[in-house]
Design a protein around this motif. Structure first.
Motif, PDB file in Angstrom:
ATOM      1  N   ILE A 187      -2.694  10.067  -6.944  1.00  0.00           N
ATOM      2  CA  ILE A 187      -2.987   9.392  -5.778  1.00  0.00           C
ATOM      3  C   ILE A 187      -4.109   8.359  -5.985  1.00  0.00           C
ATOM      4  O   ILE A 187      -4.128   7.138  -5.489  1.00  0.00           O
ATOM      5  CB  ILE A 187      -3.166  10.150  -4.679  1.00  0.00           C
ATOM      6  N   ALA A 188      -5.261   8.572  -6.813  1.00  0.00           N
ATOM      7  CA  ALA A 188      -6.164   7.826  -6.974  1.00  0.00           C
ATOM      8  C   ALA A 188      -5.718   6.603  -7.844  1.00  0.00           C
ATOM      9  O   ALA A 188      -6.100   5.437  -7.634  1.00  0.00           O
ATOM     10  CB  ALA A 188      -7.059   8.337  -7.995  1.00  0.00           C
ATOM     11  N   ILE A 189      -4.836   6.690  -8.623  1.00  0.00           N
ATOM     12  CA  ILE A 189      -4.331   5.810  -9.538  1.00  0.00           C
ATOM     13  C   ILE A 189      -3.629   4.612  -8.659  1.00  0.00           C
ATOM     14  O   ILE A 189      -3.664   3.517  -8.628  1.00  0.00           O
ATOM     15  CB  ILE A 189      -3.511   6.232 -10.916  1.00  0.00           C
ATOM     16  N   GLY A 190      -2.794   5.231  -7.665  1.00  0.00           N
ATOM     17  CA  GLY A 190      -2.004   4.614  -6.698  1.00  0.00           C
ATOM     18  C   GLY A 190      -2.916   3.647  -5.946  1.00  0.00           C
ATOM     19  O   GLY A 190      -2.704   2.549  -5.890  1.00  0.00           O
ATOM     20  N   PHE A 191      -3.963   4.094  -5.510  1.00  0.00           N
ATOM     21  CA  PHE A 191      -5.238   3.372  -4.621  1.00  0.00           C
ATOM     22  C   PHE A 191      -5.881   2.439  -5.336  1.00  0.00           C
ATOM     23  O   PHE A 191      -6.105   1.294  -5.097  1.00  0.00           O
ATOM     24  CB  PHE A 191      -6.015   4.328  -3.965  1.00  0.00           C
ATOM     25  N   LEU A 192      -6.029   2.803  -7.007  1.00  0.00           N
ATOM     26  CA  LEU A 192      -6.705   1.973  -7.831  1.00  0.00           C
ATOM     27  C   LEU A 192      -5.663   0.571  -8.006  1.00  0.00           C
ATOM     28  O   LEU A 192      -6.001  -0.725  -7.998  1.00  0.00           O
ATOM     29  CB  LEU A 192      -6.818   2.411  -9.129  1.00  0.00           C
ATOM     30  N   ALA A 193      -4.407   0.738  -8.023  1.00  0.00           N
ATOM     31  CA  ALA A 193      -3.612  -0.192  -8.319  1.00  0.00           C
ATOM     32  C   ALA A 193      -3.522  -1.426  -7.078  1.00  0.00           C
ATOM     33  O   ALA A 193      -3.372  -2.479  -7.150  1.00  0.00           O
ATOM     34  CB  ALA A 193      -2.244   0.403  -8.484  1.00  0.00           C
ATOM     35  N   TYR A 194      -3.436  -0.566  -5.811  1.00  0.00           N
ATOM     36  CA  TYR A 194      -3.406  -1.279  -4.710  1.00  0.00           C
ATOM     37  C   TYR A 194      -4.922  -2.131  -4.509  1.00  0.00           C
ATOM     38  O   TYR A 194      -4.655  -3.302  -4.361  1.00  0.00           O
ATOM     39  CB  TYR A 194      -3.554  -0.553  -3.424  1.00  0.00           C
ATOM     40  N   SER A 195      -5.715  -1.567  -5.031  1.00  0.00           N
ATOM     41  CA  SER A 195      -7.170  -2.080  -4.719  1.00  0.00           C
ATOM     42  C   SER A 195      -7.170  -3.477  -5.740  1.00  0.00           C
ATOM     43  O   SER A 195      -7.697  -4.665  -5.322  1.00  0.00           O
ATOM     44  CB  SER A 195      -8.258  -1.343  -5.102  1.00  0.00           C
ATOM     45  N   ILE A 196      -6.641  -3.217  -6.939  1.00  0.00           N
ATOM     46  CA  ILE A 196      -6.531  -4.446  -7.909  1.00  0.00           C
ATOM     47  C   ILE A 196      -5.625  -5.346  -7.465  1.00  0.00           C
ATOM     48  O   ILE A 196      -5.877  -6.584  -7.509  1.00  0.00           O
ATOM     49  CB  ILE A 196      -6.143  -3.856  -9.448  1.00  0.00           C
ATOM     50  N   TYR A 197      -4.565  -5.128  -6.889  1.00  0.00           N
ATOM     51  CA  TYR A 197      -3.605  -5.906  -6.137  1.00  0.00           C
ATOM     52  C   TYR A 197      -4.276  -6.938  -5.188  1.00  0.00           C
ATOM     53  O   TYR A 197      -4.130  -8.175  -5.156  1.00  0.00           O
ATOM     54  CB  TYR A 197      -2.398  -5.359  -5.622  1.00  0.00           C
ATOM     55  N   LEU A 198      -5.022  -6.088  -4.394  1.00  0.00           N
ATOM     56  CA  LEU A 198      -5.944  -6.808  -3.323  1.00  0.00           C
ATOM     57  C   LEU A 198      -6.897  -7.925  -3.752  1.00  0.00           C
ATOM     58  O   LEU A 198      -6.955  -8.896  -3.372  1.00  0.00           O
ATOM     59  CB  LEU A 198      -6.663  -5.855  -2.334  1.00  0.00           C
ATOM     60  N   LYS A 199      -7.667  -7.440  -5.013  1.00  0.00           N
ATOM     61  CA  LYS A 199      -8.645  -8.374  -5.549  1.00  0.00           C
ATOM     62  C   LYS A 199      -7.801  -9.625  -6.082  1.00  0.00           C
ATOM     63  O   LYS A 199      -8.137 -10.756  -5.929  1.00  0.00           O
ATOM     64  CB  LYS A 199      -9.335  -7.580  -6.494  1.00  0.00           C
ATOM     65  N   GLY A 200      -6.664  -9.240  -6.752  1.00  0.00           N
ATOM     66  CA  GLY A 200      -5.922 -10.327  -7.266  1.00  0.00           C
ATOM     67  C   GLY A 200      -5.520 -11.334  -6.157  1.00  0.00           C
ATOM     68  O   GLY A 200      -5.386 -12.498  -6.351  1.00  0.00           O
ATOM     69  N   LYS A 251       0.766  -1.113  -0.058  1.00  0.00           N
ATOM     70  CA  LYS A 251      -0.076   0.084  -0.025  1.00  0.00           C
ATOM     71  C   LYS A 251       1.128   1.303   0.206  1.00  0.00           C
ATOM     72  O   LYS A 251       0.651   2.078  -0.854  1.00  0.00           O
ATOM     73  CB  LYS A 251      -1.048   0.020   1.258  1.00  0.00           C
ATOM     74  N   TRP A 252       1.689   1.394   1.018  1.00  0.00           N
ATOM     75  CA  TRP A 252       2.669   2.547   1.067  1.00  0.00           C
ATOM     76  C   TRP A 252       3.776   2.499   0.019  1.00  0.00           C
ATOM     77  O   TRP A 252       3.925   3.685  -0.665  1.00  0.00           O
ATOM     78  CB  TRP A 252       3.496   2.355   2.047  1.00  0.00           C
ATOM     79  N   PHE A 253       4.186   1.494  -0.863  1.00  0.00           N
ATOM     80  CA  PHE A 253       4.792   1.402  -2.144  1.00  0.00           C
ATOM     81  C   PHE A 253       3.989   2.304  -3.018  1.00  0.00           C
ATOM     82  O   PHE A 253       4.372   3.114  -3.830  1.00  0.00           O
ATOM     83  CB  PHE A 253       4.926   0.029  -2.549  1.00  0.00           C
ATOM     84  N   ALA A 254       2.473   1.810  -3.373  1.00  0.00           N
ATOM     85  CA  ALA A 254       1.868   2.467  -4.281  1.00  0.00           C
ATOM     86  C   ALA A 254       1.536   3.972  -4.179  1.00  0.00           C
ATOM     87  O   ALA A 254       1.628   4.634  -4.741  1.00  0.00           O
ATOM     88  CB  ALA A 254       0.409   1.726  -4.205  1.00  0.00           C
ATOM     89  N   ILE A 255       1.249   4.424  -2.607  1.00  0.00           N
ATOM     90  CA  ILE A 255       0.865   5.606  -2.454  1.00  0.00           C
ATOM     91  C   ILE A 255       2.271   6.449  -2.634  1.00  0.00           C
ATOM     92  O   ILE A 255       2.230   7.580  -3.196  1.00  0.00           O
ATOM     93  CB  ILE A 255       0.522   5.973  -0.949  1.00  0.00           C
ATOM     94  N   LEU A 256       3.495   6.101  -2.125  1.00  0.00           N
ATOM     95  CA  LEU A 256       4.661   7.021  -2.261  1.00  0.00           C
ATOM     96  C   LEU A 256       5.085   6.883  -3.761  1.00  0.00           C
ATOM     97  O   LEU A 256       5.478   8.245  -4.494  1.00  0.00           O
ATOM     98  CB  LEU A 256       5.827   6.321  -1.561  1.00  0.00           C
ATOM     99  N   LEU A 257       4.962   5.991  -4.459  1.00  0.00           N
ATOM    100  CA  LEU A 257       5.515   5.800  -6.071  1.00  0.00           C
ATOM    101  C   LEU A 257       4.319   6.885  -6.652  1.00  0.00           C
ATOM    102  O   LEU A 257       4.766   7.718  -7.431  1.00  0.00           O
ATOM    103  CB  LEU A 257       5.154   4.378  -6.635  1.00  0.00           C
TER     104      LEU A 257
END
Lengths: 125, 148
Positions: free
Chosen positions: A109-122, A76-82
Motif C-alpha cells: 500500500i505504501a508503494i502505491g501511495f508513493l507511486a501516486y505521490s510521484i505522479y502528482l509531483k510529475g 489514486k484509486w488505480f494505485a491503491i487497488l493495484l
C-alpha cells in the motif's frame, strides 16, 4: 428447461456472502471516516479564506485546485487497488496468515501511495 | 556639498524621511535658505492636510445596508427543521436495524478466525490512514497558497 443458474447459485459457499457483507461494512466505515475528515478540512479552509479576506481571484484559484485534485482521484484509486491486489496476491503465496502478511500489505500500500505521490509531483512540474 | 538647489523629490525626502536622505543633501538643506523655506512649506502643507476633519457621510450607511440585506424567512427555517428531522430519522433507522440484526452481525464474525478478521481490518485501516494523509497534504498545500 434446465435451471442452470439456480444450481450454480446453490453451490456458492455461504461464507462468500459473509465476506461480502463484512467488506461492505468496512468500506462504509472507511468512507464515513474519510468523508467526515474531508468535510472538517473543507470547513476549516473556507473559514480561513473568509478570515483572511483574500481576493476573489485567489479564492477561486484555491477552489479550482480542489476540483483539479478530483481529476486525479481515478489515478489514486488505480494505485491503491493495484498495489492492494498485488499485496494480497503475494500474501496468498505465503500462507498461513501472520505478521509477515501485515508487513507485505503495509509495504504494497505504501508503494502505491508513493507511486501516486510521484505522479502528482510529475504532474505539477 | 551641493552648490545647486536640490530637486523637489530630495526636499520631500529631507522633510518626511530624513533617515533615507544623503549627507550632501542634508548639508545643502542646512545652508540654503531657499531650499529650507520650501521644506517648511511642504511641512506646513502636510500638517494642514492632516488637520482636515475626516469626511463624514450625511446619512446612516450601516442602516441603509442592513435594510437591503435579505431577511431569513419562515420557509427557510421550516426547511432546516425538515433536514434535522431527516438526519434524526436516518440515525434512528440505522440504530434500529443494528439492534434488530445484532445476533446476525455477531454471528457474521464468529466463524472467521481472529487473524483473518484483523488482517482485513488492518488493510482497511492502512488505506484509510493513507487517504487521510492525502487529504491533510492537500489541505496544507491550499493553506500555504493562502499564506503567500
Amino acid at each position: 428447461m434446465k435451471p442452470i443458474f439456480i444450481k450454480q447459485l446453490s453451490e456458492i459457499d455461504p461464507d462468500v456472502y459473509k465476506v461480502i457483507v463484512i467488506l461492505f461494512i468496512i468500506v462504509m466505515v472507511m468512507r464515513f471516516i474519510v468523508m467526515i475528515l474531508r468535510k472538517m478540512l473543507d470547513h476549516k479552509l473556507k473559514n480561513k479564506i473568509i478570515d483572511k479576506g483574500v481576493s476573489e481571484d485567489l479564492a477561486s484559484s484555491i477552489l479550482q485546485t480542489e476540483s483539479n485534485s478530483e481529476k486525479h482521484a481515478n489515478i489514486k484509486w488505480f494505485a491503491i487497488l493495484l498495489t492492494t491486489g498485488i499485496g494480497l496476491f503475494i500474501t496468498d503465496q505465503y500462507l498461513p496468515l501472520g505478521i509477515h502478511s501485515f508487513g507485505i500489505m503495509a509495504i504494497s500500500i505504501a508503494i502505491g501511495f508513493l507511486a501516486y505521490s510521484i505522479y502528482l509531483k510529475g504532474f505539477d512540474k | 556639498m551641493k552648490t545647486t538647489h536640490v530637486s523637489d523629490h530630495d526636499i520631500q525626502q529631507f522633510t518626511f524621511d530624513l533617515s533615507e536622505c544623503e549627507a550632501d543633501i542634508i548639508k545643502h538643506m542646512h545652508s540654503c535658505g531657499a531650499c529650507k523655506e520650501r521644506a517648511e512649506s511642504y511641512l506646513l502643507l502636510s500638517n494642514t492636510i492632516k488637520d482636515q476633519p475626516e469626511p463624514v457621510l450625511e446619512f446612516n450607511l450601516t442602516e441603509l445596508v442592513l435594510d437591503q440585506l435579505p431577511q431569513s424567512s419562515n420557509k427557510e427555517s421550516t426547511y432546516t427543521y425538515f433536514i434535522y428531522f431527516l438526519i434524526i430519522a436516518s440515525i434512528g433507522v440505522v440504530v434500529t436495524a443494528l439492534y434488530l440484526l445484532k445476533d446476525t452481525l455477531i454471528h457474521l464474525f464468529s466463524n472467521t478466525t481472529t487473524i483473518s478478521t484483523s488482517f482485513i481490518i488492518s488493510v482497511a485501516m492502512l488505506i484509510t490512514f493513507a487517504l487521510s494523509l492525502d487529504l491533510v497534504r492537500s489541505f496544507n498545500k491550499k493553506t500555504n497558497m493562502l499564506n503567500y
